[in-house]
Design an enzyme around this catalytic site. Structure first.
Site, PDB file in Angstrom:
ATOM      1  CD  GLU A 162       0.576 -25.299  37.181  1.00 51.67           C
ATOM      2  OE1 GLU A 162      -0.155 -24.558  37.879  1.00 51.67           O
ATOM      3  OE2 GLU A 162       1.495 -24.872  36.466  1.00 51.67           O
TER       4      GLU A 162
ATOM      5  CD  GLU B 225       1.364 -23.260  28.631  1.00 49.10           C
ATOM      6  OE1 GLU B 225       1.197 -22.975  29.836  1.00 49.10           O
ATOM      7  OE2 GLU B 225       2.324 -22.846  27.964  1.00 49.10           O
TER       8      GLU B 225
ATOM      9  CD  GLU C  41       7.271 -19.306  35.049  1.00 50.35           C
ATOM     10  OE1 GLU C  41       7.168 -19.702  33.869  1.00 50.35           O
ATOM     11  OE2 GLU C  41       6.368 -18.700  35.640  1.00 50.35           O
TER      12      GLU C  41
ATOM     13  CE  LYS D 201       0.028 -23.209  34.012  1.00 50.64           C
ATOM     14  NZ  LYS D 201       1.422 -22.917  33.633  1.00 50.64           N
TER      15      LYS D 201
END
Length: 463
Positions: free
Chosen positions: A320, A329, A266, A323
């Site tokens: 996302e 995030e 990542e 999240k």
């Protein structure tokens, strides 16, 4: 001090390199997170990936629809065994066999599963209960895979955060935490036995969060900067990504596993954040990911691992939206749910555009022309650009050294023009490669002869 301008003709003969970007890049991957309620259909995701140079994808689980959609695409897939699966996988070999039967065998050989990652950042500070169970779980999964699918060549590994390091600055001082010595020795021994990679999650974004100075931002975004000298290795680093990777390499070497293959599981940069999240902007996300892709394509490698690119999975393919935590995030996505790009990260195949689900084309990369200094760029700016460009692997500045074919006129502007354009041509000819802190501009007109102001150049770094 002001000086009178005199004008000379400089013949610029850039080395125009042709890159095979119409094909997928074996070292560029993306992460596919699923903490969201608006993800596109798996088949649309597979088509999107095939329109890019991405050749790898990492899943955090074993989602059957996306695994089926990736069948026949030649896109390599990392799948994940959840943290919660580790206790049963560690204690019961039959549980590992059942896991393989349910999550791997139904998709072979059509889907190219390359690695099973056991857990995610299991050895991060916090709950230490899974640490002792990690290696047994990895061994049992490896045995189950070897028994059920010996010809598939699927590796078993685990993903670590940078928190497994006790020190990372300077890179030559990289070392693992003392409390993880025994656990990591076992894991690293297993990786050596099986030929599996050591997987790590370096994030220059978080390094910038802890030191939000302009010079740190430039270092993190692969932009021109003075560099950071490592007195231990006598090497100079021009970006945080390389520095973090070489800290990991140093830690592996100190632990006796210098041959371990490093894979970046990542890394990424958010394009949006809360007011207290410095640097989370579209421009910075585009600069980081675009320059990262160009850096990988250059095959320059890192100072300790030169001449090759580390397999790197960018976080993430999509946002996302479910999240928890700060806005950042939920803002790492390269693409929106309608399949349109959030920004151009340089991942489109040559001759294609990436659009949304209605077919609206996205903007193409500015991959053309020559990179030249802006008229208003100061000699101080251009000297910094010159030093930075000539320090990059793959940029040959010998022609502007004394006696070289492009040495004259011996001016800061003429030498900087040569070096800046070489770096631009050598890293993929994207618009962001000709930024140089807003001191450069792209031109579509061949600058075969360019008027340049004369000013003697100070001594350069020896090439």
């Amino acid at each position: 001090m002001p000086y009178r301008s005199r004008f000379f003709l400089l013949v610029i003969s850039p080395l125009i390199l042709t890159f095979p970007f119409a094909e997928s890049q074996s070292f560029v991957g993306v992460n596919y997170g699923e903490v969201a309620d608006n993800l596109p259909p798996p088949e649309a995701t597979a088509r999107l990936l095939e329109s890019t140079t991405v050749s790898k994808i990492r899943l955090y689980g074993t989602d059957p629809p996306i695994l089926r959609a990736l069948a026949g695409t030649n896109i390599s897939v990392i799948i994940g065994a959840a943290d919660g699966d580790i206790p049963s996988l560690a204690s019961d070999p039959s549980a590992a066999r059942r896991w393989v039967s349910a999550n791997v065998l139904p998709f072979l050989p059509a889907t190219a599963i390359s690695v099973v990652s056991v857990g995610n950042e299991v050895l991060a500070p916090g709950d230490a209960s899974l640490g002792p169970q990690l290696l047994p779980a990895m061994r049992n999964l490896h045995s189950a895979l070897s028994e059920a699918a010996p010809s598939a060549g699927i590796k078993v590994s685990t993903v670590h955060s940078m928190a497994v390091l006790a020190s990372s600055e300077p890179p030559s001082a990289g070392a693992f935490r003392a409390d993880l010595t025994s656990t990591l020795a076992g894991v690293l021994g297993f990786l050596r036995e099986t030929g599996a990679p050591f997987m790590i999650n370096p994030y220059p974004y978080f390094a910038y969060q802890s030191d939000p100075r302009p010079e740190t931002l430039a270092f993190c975004l692969f932009r021109p900067n003075p560099g950071r000298f490592d007195s231990g290795s006598k090497l100079t680093y021009t970006n945080m990504f390389d520095a973090q990777l070489d800290a990991v390499k140093s830690a592996l070497t100190a632990a006796g596993f210098s041959e371990a293959e490093v894979v970046v599981a990542e890394t990424g940069w958010p394009y949006r954040g809360d007011q207290d999240e410095a640097g989370a902007t579209v421009d910075n996300a585009k600069a980081f990911n675009g320059n990262l892709v160009a850096h990988l394509r250059s095959m320059a490698g890192t100072p300790l691992m030169p001449g090759r690119s580390v397999d790197t999975y960018i976080f993430a393919l999509y946002d996302e939206d479910l999240k928890p935590g700060p806005t950042s995030e939920r803002s790492f996505g390269l693409f929106r749910a309608d399949l349109s790009p959030v920004y151009d990260a340089g991942l489109a195949k040559t001759g294609t555009t990436q659009g949304n689900s209605t077919g609206t084309p996205a903007r193409k990369p500015a991959a053309a022309g020559w990179c030249v200094p802006k008229a208003e760029a100061t000699d101080e700016d251009l000297q910094a650009n010159l030093d930075y460009a000539c320090a990059q692997q793959g940029v040959d500045c010998r022609p502007i050294q004394e006696g070289g074919t492009c040495y004259l006129p011996n001016t800061v502007r003429s030498h900087a023009a040569y070096a800046m354009n070489q770096l631009y041509q050598n890293t993929g000819r994207h618009g962001w490669d000709c930024d140089f802190r807003k001191t450069a501009v792209l031109t579509r007109d061949n600058p075969g002869t360019v008027h340049l102001a004369q000013k003697p150049i100070r001594s350069m770094v020896t090439i």
